[in-house]
Write a protein that holds these residues in place. Structure first.
Motif, PDB file in Angstrom:
ATOM      1  N   MET A  91     -19.602  29.963 -64.687  1.00  0.00           N
ATOM      2  CA  MET A  91     -19.071  28.778 -64.020  1.00  0.00           C
ATOM      3  C   MET A  91     -19.874  28.455 -62.762  1.00  0.00           C
ATOM      4  O   MET A  91     -20.248  27.304 -62.514  1.00  0.00           O
ATOM      5  CB  MET A  91     -17.600  28.996 -63.641  1.00  0.00           C
ATOM      6  N   LEU A  92     -20.157  29.482 -61.995  1.00  0.00           N
ATOM      7  CA  LEU A  92     -20.890  29.289 -60.743  1.00  0.00           C
ATOM      8  C   LEU A  92     -22.293  28.769 -61.009  1.00  0.00           C
ATOM      9  O   LEU A  92     -22.769  27.829 -60.354  1.00  0.00           O
ATOM     10  CB  LEU A  92     -20.944  30.616 -59.981  1.00  0.00           C
ATOM     11  N   THR A  93     -22.947  29.332 -62.017  1.00  0.00           N
ATOM     12  CA  THR A  93     -24.309  28.919 -62.374  1.00  0.00           C
ATOM     13  C   THR A  93     -24.349  27.469 -62.831  1.00  0.00           C
ATOM     14  O   THR A  93     -25.286  26.725 -62.527  1.00  0.00           O
ATOM     15  CB  THR A  93     -24.865  29.828 -63.490  1.00  0.00           C
ATOM     16  N   ASP A  94     -23.319  27.056 -63.566  1.00  0.00           N
ATOM     17  CA  ASP A  94     -23.286  25.700 -64.117  1.00  0.00           C
ATOM     18  C   ASP A  94     -22.674  24.677 -63.156  1.00  0.00           C
ATOM     19  O   ASP A  94     -22.399  23.538 -63.538  1.00  0.00           O
ATOM     20  CB  ASP A  94     -22.505  25.690 -65.439  1.00  0.00           C
ATOM     21  N   GLY A  95     -22.446  25.098 -61.922  1.00  0.00           N
ATOM     22  CA  GLY A  95     -21.967  24.148 -60.920  1.00  0.00           C
ATOM     23  C   GLY A  95     -20.466  23.980 -60.852  1.00  0.00           C
ATOM     24  O   GLY A  95     -19.982  22.956 -60.349  1.00  0.00           O
ATOM     25  N   PHE A  96     -19.702  24.958 -61.346  1.00  0.00           N
ATOM     26  CA  PHE A  96     -18.245  24.901 -61.280  1.00  0.00           C
ATOM     27  C   PHE A  96     -17.708  26.164 -60.603  1.00  0.00           C
ATOM     28  O   PHE A  96     -17.174  27.058 -61.266  1.00  0.00           O
ATOM     29  CB  PHE A  96     -17.634  24.765 -62.685  1.00  0.00           C
ATOM     30  N   PRO A  97     -17.861  26.267 -59.296  1.00  0.00           N
ATOM     31  CA  PRO A  97     -17.365  27.459 -58.601  1.00  0.00           C
ATOM     32  C   PRO A  97     -15.853  27.575 -58.750  1.00  0.00           C
ATOM     33  O   PRO A  97     -15.146  26.560 -58.856  1.00  0.00           O
ATOM     34  CB  PRO A  97     -17.766  27.197 -57.144  1.00  0.00           C
ATOM     35  N   PRO A  98     -15.342  28.780 -58.796  1.00  0.00           N
ATOM     36  CA  PRO A  98     -13.892  28.969 -58.968  1.00  0.00           C
ATOM     37  C   PRO A  98     -13.091  28.232 -57.906  1.00  0.00           C
ATOM     38  O   PRO A  98     -13.477  28.190 -56.730  1.00  0.00           O
ATOM     39  CB  PRO A  98     -13.726  30.491 -58.822  1.00  0.00           C
ATOM     40  N   ASP A  99     -11.985  27.610 -58.302  1.00  0.00           N
ATOM     41  CA  ASP A  99     -11.080  26.958 -57.370  1.00  0.00           C
ATOM     42  C   ASP A  99      -9.692  27.558 -57.539  1.00  0.00           C
ATOM     43  O   ASP A  99      -9.513  28.569 -58.228  1.00  0.00           O
ATOM     44  CB  ASP A  99     -11.079  25.443 -57.576  1.00  0.00           C
ATOM     45  N   LYS A 100      -8.694  26.952 -56.945  1.00  0.00           N
ATOM     46  CA  LYS A 100      -7.335  27.495 -57.008  1.00  0.00           C
ATOM     47  C   LYS A 100      -6.777  27.510 -58.430  1.00  0.00           C
ATOM     48  O   LYS A 100      -6.008  28.406 -58.800  1.00  0.00           O
ATOM     49  CB  LYS A 100      -6.412  26.697 -56.085  1.00  0.00           C
ATOM     50  N   VAL A 101      -7.160  26.525 -59.229  1.00  0.00           N
ATOM     51  CA  VAL A 101      -6.707  26.505 -60.624  1.00  0.00           C
ATOM     52  C   VAL A 101      -7.336  27.658 -61.391  1.00  0.00           C
ATOM     53  O   VAL A 101      -6.684  28.315 -62.208  1.00  0.00           O
ATOM     54  CB  VAL A 101      -7.050  25.156 -61.290  1.00  0.00           C
ATOM     55  N   THR A 102      -8.599  27.921 -61.121  1.00  0.00           N
ATOM     56  CA  THR A 102      -9.284  29.057 -61.747  1.00  0.00           C
ATOM     57  C   THR A 102      -8.557  30.349 -61.407  1.00  0.00           C
ATOM     58  O   THR A 102      -8.288  31.181 -62.284  1.00  0.00           O
ATOM     59  CB  THR A 102     -10.736  29.137 -61.243  1.00  0.00           C
ATOM     60  N   THR A 103      -8.253  30.511 -60.134  1.00  0.00           N
ATOM     61  CA  THR A 103      -7.548  31.711 -59.682  1.00  0.00           C
ATOM     62  C   THR A 103      -6.192  31.829 -60.363  1.00  0.00           C
ATOM     63  O   THR A 103      -5.789  32.906 -60.816  1.00  0.00           O
ATOM     64  CB  THR A 103      -7.354  31.661 -58.153  1.00  0.00           C
ATOM     65  N   ASP A 104      -5.490  30.724 -60.491  1.00  0.00           N
ATOM     66  CA  ASP A 104      -4.170  30.722 -61.107  1.00  0.00           C
ATOM     67  C   ASP A 104      -4.236  31.121 -62.584  1.00  0.00           C
ATOM     68  O   ASP A 104      -3.463  31.961 -63.051  1.00  0.00           O
ATOM     69  CB  ASP A 104      -3.544  29.327 -60.981  1.00  0.00           C
ATOM     70  N   ILE A 105      -5.170  30.535 -63.314  1.00  0.00           N
ATOM     71  CA  ILE A 105      -5.292  30.838 -64.743  1.00  0.00           C
ATOM     72  C   ILE A 105      -5.632  32.301 -64.953  1.00  0.00           C
ATOM     73  O   ILE A 105      -5.064  32.971 -65.832  1.00  0.00           O
ATOM     74  CB  ILE A 105      -6.355  29.922 -65.391  1.00  0.00           C
ATOM     75  N   ALA A 106      -6.547  32.813 -64.153  1.00  0.00           N
ATOM     76  CA  ALA A 106      -6.947  34.211 -64.298  1.00  0.00           C
ATOM     77  C   ALA A 106      -5.774  35.144 -64.010  1.00  0.00           C
ATOM     78  O   ALA A 106      -5.505  36.083 -64.774  1.00  0.00           O
ATOM     79  CB  ALA A 106      -8.117  34.514 -63.363  1.00  0.00           C
ATOM     80  N   ALA A 107      -5.054  34.880 -62.914  1.00  0.00           N
ATOM     81  CA  ALA A 107      -3.936  35.747 -62.540  1.00  0.00           C
ATOM     82  C   ALA A 107      -2.831  35.717 -63.587  1.00  0.00           C
ATOM     83  O   ALA A 107      -2.302  36.769 -63.986  1.00  0.00           O
ATOM     84  CB  ALA A 107      -3.386  35.320 -61.178  1.00  0.00           C
ATOM     85  N   ARG A 108      -2.487  34.536 -64.034  1.00  0.00           N
ATOM     86  CA  ARG A 108      -1.400  34.414 -65.011  1.00  0.00           C
ATOM     87  C   ARG A 108      -1.767  35.042 -66.355  1.00  0.00           C
ATOM     88  O   ARG A 108      -0.935  35.680 -67.006  1.00  0.00           O
ATOM     89  CB  ARG A 108      -1.018  32.945 -65.193  1.00  0.00           C
ATOM     90  N   THR A 109      -3.012  34.846 -66.775  1.00  0.00           N
ATOM     91  CA  THR A 109      -3.418  35.404 -68.067  1.00  0.00           C
ATOM     92  C   THR A 109      -3.474  36.920 -68.007  1.00  0.00           C
ATOM     93  O   THR A 109      -3.040  37.612 -68.939  1.00  0.00           O
ATOM     94  CB  THR A 109      -4.785  34.842 -68.495  1.00  0.00           C
ATOM     95  N   LEU A 110      -3.998  37.477 -66.921  1.00  0.00           N
ATOM     96  CA  LEU A 110      -4.049  38.932 -66.771  1.00  0.00           C
ATOM     97  C   LEU A 110      -2.637  39.516 -66.761  1.00  0.00           C
ATOM     98  O   LEU A 110      -2.375  40.539 -67.407  1.00  0.00           O
ATOM     99  CB  LEU A 110      -4.795  39.310 -65.490  1.00  0.00           C
ATOM    100  N   CYS A 111      -1.712  38.875 -66.059  1.00  0.00           N
ATOM    101  CA  CYS A 111      -0.334  39.367 -66.020  1.00  0.00           C
ATOM    102  C   CYS A 111       0.336  39.258 -67.389  1.00  0.00           C
ATOM    103  O   CYS A 111       1.165  40.096 -67.756  1.00  0.00           O
ATOM    104  CB  CYS A 111       0.472  38.595 -64.980  1.00  0.00           C
ATOM    105  N   SER A 112      -0.036  38.244 -68.149  1.00  0.00           N
ATOM    106  CA  SER A 112       0.579  38.044 -69.468  1.00  0.00           C
ATOM    107  C   SER A 112       0.250  39.171 -70.430  1.00  0.00           C
ATOM    108  O   SER A 112       0.971  39.383 -71.407  1.00  0.00           O
ATOM    109  CB  SER A 112       0.142  36.700 -70.069  1.00  0.00           C
ATOM    110  N   VAL A 113      -0.855  39.880 -70.166  1.00  0.00           N
ATOM    111  CA  VAL A 113      -1.230  41.011 -71.029  1.00  0.00           C
ATOM    112  C   VAL A 113      -1.028  42.343 -70.302  1.00  0.00           C
ATOM    113  O   VAL A 113      -1.602  43.357 -70.673  1.00  0.00           O
ATOM    114  CB  VAL A 113      -2.695  40.873 -71.516  1.00  0.00           C
TER     115      VAL A 113
END
Length: 480
Positions: free
Chosen positions: A165-187
């Motif tokens: 994402m960072l290489t392609d010009g899409f640095p992580p934002d709050k939505v990125t953080t949210d998706i990662a946290a929720r998905t990790l907790c879901s498993v």
């Protein structure tokens, strides 16, 4: 629901079943100056205790990630996926082939059955062979979600997508953080979620309040209180992310559920130190905690504290107050609040009345007619008794050895297809067997099984153990 039999009305004639958040229908507010409530055809549903799900509600989820894929891959083979993709984009109309949602759905469908490495390969193939495909942040989030579910126990796959994402010009934002946290907790990877949250916070992508409280809510369910407090402390000291009223409410609810009321009171003090004013929900939660600790009388002090602070009680407050007082044997005092809540525009519902009946049947000098009159009063005021109400009365009648009345009441329940609760079922079956009405006990067992009131094993265990008791009692001459 069935109507109360006429033989029960104004009867001169007793239950320790625990209320399990029964739903009820409150009457419509009366328009006259008197507080007597009247029926309403379409009332809202209420609960005795607040729903846990009221914690941390957030806006609707990201639409791109929640849409069902319009196309489904059957094979995880990368070569087949590339060939199929080429065929799809050439066979569809130009507008469809350029639709980002459609193209994302293709990637999402393949990601659901493939490895992360193959998903990234297909992603690159889509960009290279189909120029109209211009991925946005939601596209990368598909890969991020897959990386969080990777069988790799480390965060390497997650870092791989974040770097992409960072290489392609899409640095992580709050939505990125949210998706990662929720998905990790879901498993079940809460610790990885915490680690990633800290890492992203260092890199200027801290969680928003929704994500932060979501993680706290998960942690209190799966980690020790010390671990949660350490997380909150570190986020505050290292990243200046402070807990808010929702955070403390989650914490207070958790410690109340674990009967750690001392910690709940401490957290109330912390709330004040942080400049937060406890709201109605916080106090309702504390009141619930006292009830769970069988300290129902103390809910009154919480209620008075609310009054002092100018916090208006709601139906949950009054129902919890009445439940606590009734459970503590202070039924007369609890009944006084029927008028108080009506004056405040919160009319008694099935939960309110059931709590009072439960308290009546728990008194030493039980007066069954008082409970039955209360039942009659419910219907007169347009409040329909629910399954919990009937179970409470059935249990009480059998405990008082008023078996004939209990049988009649059971008939009303059966006619209304109401389920039997474990406590009332057991008490009723034992009363029947001890009075030599074995066939009727078997009929009740059949109904409990057919209505799925409980598991077959639980229903049979109660019946079988009581029959064993009867046999042994006869052998010893206690029963003729």
């Amino acid at each position: 629901m069935g109507k109360i039999p006429s033989s029960f009305r104004s009867s001169r004639l007793p239950v320790s079943t625990m209320l399990r958040n029964p739903k009820s229908v409150p009457p419509e507010q009366h328009q006259s100056s008197t507080p007597t409530p009247t029926p309403t055809p379409t009332p809202p549903r209420t609960r005795h205790f607040p729903k846990k799900s009221t914690f941390n509600k957030r806006p609707p989820k990201h639409p791109t990630l929640t849409q069902s894929p319009r196309f489904t891959f059957d094979s995880p083979n990368l070569s087949d996926a590339k060939t199929l993709f080429n065929s799809l984009v050439t066979s569809f109309a130009a507008s469809a082939a350029q639709d980002l949602n459609f193209l994302n759905s293709i990637l999402q469908s393949f990601a659901a059955i493939s490895t992360l490495s193959d998903s990234i390969s297909l992603f690159r193939h889509m960009i290279k062979t189909h120029p109209p495909f211009s991925p946005d942040r939601s596209t990368y989030h598909i890969l991020l979600s897959q990386s969080c579910k990777s069988p790799d126990s480390s965060l390497s796959p997650v870092h791989q997508v974040l770097n992409l994402m960072l290489t392609d010009g899409f640095p992580p934002d709050k939505v990125t953080t949210d998706i990662a946290a929720r998905t990790l907790c879901s498993v079940g990877r809460e610790e990885d979620a915490v680690e990633l949250i800290k890492e992203l916070s260092c890199k200027h992508s801290p969680p928003d309040t929704y994500t932060y409280n979501f993680l706290v809510k998960h942690l209190v369910k799966s980690r020790t209180l010390i671990t949660v407090n350490n997380f909150i402390k570190e986020m505050r000291e290292s990243f200046e992310i402070k807990p808010d009223l929702v955070t403390y409410t989650i914490m207070i609810d958790n410690v109340c559920n674990t009967k750690n009321l001392r910690e709940a009171i401490r957290l109330l003090g912390v709330l004040a130190e942080e400049g937060f004013k406890p709201d109605r929900y916080v106090y309702n939660t504390i009141m619930k905690g006292y009830c769970k600790l069988n300290r129902g009388a103390e809910v009154l002090s919480v209620y008075k504290k609310m009054e002092e602070e100018g916090i208006e009680p709601d139906i949950v407050t009054y129902n919890t107050l009445i439940f606590g007082l009734s459970k503590a044997g202070r039924v007369k005092e609890a009944r006084k609040y029927l008028n108080v809540m009506a004056e405040m525009g919160h009319f008694p519902d099935a939960v309110t009345y059931t709590s009072l009946m439960n308290g009546i049947f728990r008194e030493k000098n039980v007066n069954a007619s008082e409970a039955l009159q209360l039942l009659e009063e419910m219907e007169a005021k347009g409040c329909s008794p629910n399954s919990c109400t009937y179970n409470t009365v059935l249990h009480g009648l059998c405990k008082l050895k008023l078996l004939e009345k209990g049988i009649e009441f059971y008939g009303v329940m059966k006619a209304g297809d109401m389920k039997l609760e474990t406590g009332s079922y057991g008490t009723f079956v034992r009363a029947l067997i001890r009075n030599g009405r074995i066939a009727e006990a078997y009929e009740v067992f059949d109904y409990a099984v057919e209505s799925k009131s409980m598991t077959d094993f639980a229903a049979y265990s109660t019946l079988e153990s009581t029959l064993r008791w009867l046999k042994k009692a006869k052998e010893q001459g206690f029963v003729v």
